[in-house]
Design a protein around this motif. Structure first.
Motif, short mmCIF file in Angstrom:
data_model
loop_
_atom_site.label_atom_id
_atom_site.label_comp_id
_atom_site.label_asym_id
_atom_site.label_seq_id
_atom_site.Cartn_x
_atom_site.Cartn_y
_atom_site.Cartn_z
N LEU A 167 -9.31 3.52 5.27
CA LEU A 167 -8.43 2.39 5.57
C LEU A 167 -7.70 1.95 4.31
N GLU A 173 1.05 -5.49 7.27
CA GLU A 173 0.44 -5.37 8.60
C GLU A 173 -0.01 -6.74 9.10
N GLU A 178 -0.81 -7.33 13.07
CA GLU A 178 -1.81 -6.32 13.38
C GLU A 178 -3.21 -6.91 13.18
N LYS A 179 -4.10 -6.70 14.13
CA LYS A 179 -5.44 -7.28 14.00
C LYS A 179 -6.54 -6.47 14.67
N ALA A 181 -7.14 -2.78 13.93
CA ALA A 181 -7.58 -1.56 13.26
C ALA A 181 -8.96 -1.70 12.62
N LEU A 182 -9.17 -2.75 11.84
CA LEU A 182 -10.44 -2.92 11.16
C LEU A 182 -11.58 -3.07 12.16
N THR A 197 -12.05 2.42 1.49
CA THR A 197 -11.06 1.36 1.70
C THR A 197 -10.27 1.11 0.42
N ARG A 219 -5.54 4.89 7.41
CA ARG A 219 -4.99 4.04 8.47
C ARG A 219 -4.74 2.64 7.91
N CYS A 221 -4.45 -1.36 7.85
CA CYS A 221 -5.12 -2.45 8.56
C CYS A 221 -4.78 -3.77 7.89
N SER A 222 -4.89 -4.83 8.65
CA SER A 222 -4.74 -6.17 8.09
C SER A 222 -6.13 -6.79 8.00
#
Length: 249
Positions: A167, A173, A178-179, A181-182, A197, A219, A221-222
């Protein structure tokens, strides 16, 4: 009770603690024969031990009983931080160790203001490793996180190739809302899997750096709707990982 990481495994049910740790036991803690400590072997096993002998350079302790269970996160998380200013990296490593990070990789981001030369890098890395060790002892961990020497982005991507998940925390993001992915990655990880990360320095990661990492299988992520400081972001992720993999299961 004090905890010490032994450089060698137990022999005949005994540990030998040497160097700075032995001096800490004798001179700082002023322990004596019969006092008890925890000793952690190189393979991560922890034992309650009783001190049998204290000399000028060594402390010998006999195993009373081996401890059951583990205080380690069930997933292995490596934190790669763009070199920040001041003592922020020390803070990340100290608190990140307490929260369960498996390893740390400082890297030279395009927006890193701080530049380490080779002489400074070796000395600072040694200090960071000492901070990680002390934090691991304080938080009763059975693993001392490794702290790599500062590296470049390409070398960092190469290091991450063997990881189960990768990540990159990117504030753009968060701005786009965006919320998932994590939460999705953490929710799908099983015990023993690995997560690499990447976090930017104070100025964040550039679009080019994020694009490169995406090409390498990372990927985006936020970390929620708020923009976090460089020293706060890794701690947020580690806390989320603990909640998801330890408290929710």
């Amino acid at each position: 009770m004090q905890r010490y990481f032994a450089k060698q495994g137990s022999e005949d049910g005994r540990f030998t603690i040497s160097g700075d740790d032995a001096r800490h036991i004798a001179k700082v803690m002023r322990m004596e024969k019969g006092d008890r400590i925890f000793c952690v072997s190189p393979d991560g096993r922890t034992a309650l031990c009783e001190i049998e002998n204290i000399t000028g350079e060594n402390v010998e302790a006999a195993v009373v009983k081996w401890e059951e269970g583990s205080s380690e996160l069930p997933i292995l998380i490596t934190i790669a931080s763009g070199l920040p200013k001041g003592d922020k990296l020390e803070y990340i490593i100290q608190k990140g160790t307490e929260l369960g990070a498996f390893a740390f990789v400082p890297f030279i981001a395009s927006r890193s203001v701080v530049k380490w030369d080779e002489k400074k890098a070796a000395k600072k890395t040694e200090r960071l490793m000492k901070i990680a060790k002390e934090a691991a002892e304080q938080s009763h961990r059975s693993h001392v996180p490794d702290v790599a020497s500062p590296t470049g982005l390409k070398e960092l991507a190469e290091m991450a190739k063997s990881y189960s998940h990768k990540l990159v925390a990117y504030e753009e993001e968060a701005k786009r809302g965006e919320k998932s992915a994590l939460a999705e990655v953490l929710g799908n990880m099983s015990s023993g899997q690995t997560l690499f990360t990447v976090f930017g320095p104070e100025g964040g990661l550039s679009e080019q750096e994020v694009s490169f990492l995406k090409e390498q299988g990372f990927r985006e992520c936020s970390l929620g709707p708020r923009i976090l400081r460089t020293e706060t972001a890794p701690l947020y992720l580690l806390s989320a990982a603990s909640y998801q993999t330890e408290l929710m299961r």
